[in-house]
Design an enzyme around this catalytic site. Structure first.
Site, short mmCIF file in Angstrom:
data_model
loop_
_atom_site.label_atom_id
_atom_site.label_comp_id
_atom_site.label_asym_id
_atom_site.label_seq_id
_atom_site.Cartn_x
_atom_site.Cartn_y
_atom_site.Cartn_z
CG ASN A 36 -12.48 21.44 12.87
OD1 ASN A 36 -11.99 22.44 12.36
ND2 ASN A 36 -11.80 20.35 13.14
CB VAL A 37 -18.84 23.93 11.61
CG1 VAL A 37 -18.46 25.28 12.17
CG2 VAL A 37 -18.39 23.81 10.15
CG HIS A 90 -15.71 29.10 14.12
ND1 HIS A 90 -14.58 28.95 13.37
CD2 HIS A 90 -15.50 30.20 14.90
CE1 HIS A 90 -13.72 29.92 13.66
NE2 HIS A 90 -14.25 30.68 14.59
CB THR A 115 -6.01 25.92 13.95
OG1 THR A 115 -6.46 27.24 13.64
CG2 THR A 115 -5.19 25.94 15.21
CB SER A 116 -4.10 28.78 9.49
OG SER A 116 -5.41 29.26 9.66
CG ASN A 173 -0.23 23.31 11.05
OD1 ASN A 173 0.08 23.06 9.88
ND2 ASN A 173 -1.25 24.09 11.37
N PRO A 174 1.61 20.44 9.86
CG PRO A 174 0.52 19.53 8.00
CD PRO A 174 0.30 19.98 9.41
CB ALA A 208 -4.18 15.88 13.15
P1 OAD Z 1 -7.41 26.69 8.06
O1 OAD Z 1 -7.93 26.12 6.76
O2 OAD Z 1 -7.16 28.15 8.16
O3 OAD Z 1 -6.05 25.96 8.46
C1 OAD Z 1 -5.90 24.57 8.41
C2 OAD Z 1 -4.53 24.24 8.97
O4 OAD Z 1 -4.40 22.82 8.99
C3 OAD Z 1 -3.36 24.79 8.18
O5 OAD Z 1 -2.49 25.48 9.07
C4 OAD Z 1 -2.67 23.54 7.63
O6 OAD Z 1 -1.25 23.66 7.58
C5 OAD Z 1 -3.08 22.49 8.64
N1 OAD Z 1 -3.11 21.10 8.15
C6 OAD Z 1 -3.24 20.63 6.90
N2 OAD Z 1 -3.25 19.29 6.88
C7 OAD Z 1 -3.12 18.88 8.16
C8 OAD Z 1 -3.07 17.60 8.82
N3 OAD Z 1 -3.17 16.46 8.15
N4 OAD Z 1 -2.93 17.58 10.15
C9 OAD Z 1 -2.84 18.74 10.85
N5 OAD Z 1 -2.89 19.95 10.31
C10 OAD Z 1 -3.03 20.03 8.97
O7 OAD Z 1 -8.41 26.17 9.16
P2 OAD Z 1 -8.72 26.75 10.59
O8 OAD Z 1 -7.48 27.27 11.23
O9 OAD Z 1 -9.52 25.75 11.28
O10 OAD Z 1 -13.93 30.57 10.34
O11 OAD Z 1 -9.64 27.96 10.18
C11 OAD Z 1 -10.19 28.73 11.19
C12 OAD Z 1 -11.37 29.47 10.70
O12 OAD Z 1 -11.05 30.31 9.60
C13 OAD Z 1 -12.52 28.63 10.13
O13 OAD Z 1 -13.28 28.02 11.13
C14 OAD Z 1 -13.30 29.67 9.39
C15 OAD Z 1 -12.16 30.39 8.69
O14 OAD Z 1 -12.36 31.71 8.44
C16 OAD Z 1 -15.26 30.80 10.28
O15 OAD Z 1 -15.99 30.22 9.50
C17 OAD Z 1 -15.79 31.81 11.27
#
Ligand code: OAD
Ligand code: ZN
Length: 240
Positions: free
Chosen positions: A100-101, A117, A187-188, A212-213, A230
């Site tokens: 997260n940023v 990031h 995180t996805s 993760n849901p 979370a």
């Molecule tokens: P994503 O948007 O890819 O994934 C978010 C995840 O959070 C998903 O797997 C959801 O199922 C989950 N989610 C949703 N609601 C939730 C909750 N209340 N509690 C817990 N989990 C929940 O985000 P990131 O994995 O962080 O990169 O994405 C990684 C990177 O991909 C980002 O930082 C960005 C993007 O490309 C860059 O900018 C370099």
């Protein structure tokens, strides 16, 4: 569940990886969800890349300025606070790695945070590479001038096609290699190194817990997958 709570409590080393899901309850849209309103016609790649910045720095800056404004209006949620508490109780045991940023982990009180990031609340000078906080979003000059040398600054984040900061990356690899418990939250898990960090822990015989849901590629080898948000997942693991 009981065994996981137990191992988490006793572990000498715990590594945590967080993603956009952790900030969801603070009302911060995930990367893809940020494409609404004015920005809906752009893909993230069209805004978060060195090419996009070269083509139109002011447009890229306007997008980041809007996201920055949302971040400083948002408050850390219970998940951020539970992780800060865990560090306070066991400072030597925990390393928190985040994609997260938004800077919300630090605002919740976490001190040892590795930001893979970068950070949306800072700019980085294109010439002298020094960073500076962005300040008042309403009076931002875009691009902001470097307070040290006057050159234009760019957002202090990692864009598509760029390398992750090597010191954060190395710290993350060491933490997950040595961890007795890896905790992966919100995180996805599709971009590297998120996809492989917890695998290192698993290969060393450590315990992998996912919150993760939805199912992710990590679910296949996680010892425990909590299919919930979370803060709910963290309180099930950490509350007395
Ligand atoms: P994503 O948007 O890819 O994934 C978010 C995840 O959070 C998903 O797997 C959801 O199922 C989950 N989610 C949703 N609601 C939730 C909750 N209340 N509690 C817990 N989990 C929940 O985000 P990131 O994995 O962080 O990169 O994405 C990684 C990177 O991909 C980002 O930082 C960005 C993007 O490309 C860059 O900018 C370099
Ligand atoms: Zn400078």
């Amino acid at each position: 569940m009981r065994a996981a709570r137990d191992r988490l409590r006793r572990a000498a080393r715990v590594a945590v990886l967080t993603g956009a899901g952790v900030s969801k309850e603070s009302g911060i849209p995930t990367f893809r969800e940020a494409q609404t309103g004015l920005w809906a016609r752009f893909s993230p790649e069209e805004l978060a890349s060195p090419q996009a910045y070269r083509r139109d720095p002011e447009q890229v800056w306007r997008w980041y300025a809007e996201r920055y404004r949302n971040c400083i209006r948002a408050e850390p949620n219970r998940a951020h606070r539970l992780l800060a508490d865990l560090e306070m109780r066991r400072p030597e045991a925990l390393l928190l790695v985040t994609q997260n940023v938004d800077g919300l982990h630090a605002r919740a009180g976490s001190q040892r945070v590795q930001e893979l990031h970068g950070n949306l609340t800072q700019a980085r000078c294109e010439r002298c590479q020094r960073t500076a906080p962005l300040g008042d979003p309403d009076t931002l000059e875009l691009p902001p001038p470097c307070p040290h040398c006057g050159s234009p600054m760019r957002p202090n984040v990692v864009w598509f096609g760029e390398n992750l900061p090597s010191s954060a990356l190395e710290a993350a690899y060491v933490a997950f290699l040595e961890a007795e418990v890896a905790l992966v939250i919100g995180t996805s898990g599709v971009v590297e190194p998120a996809a492989s960090l917890a695998r290192l822990t698993a290969q060393q015989g450590g315990l992998v817990i996912e919150i993760n849901p939805e199912a992710t590629p990590l679910s296949a080898y996680a010892n425990l997958s909590l299919r919930t948000g979370a803060s709910e997942g963290l309180s099930r693991l950490l509350d007395d």
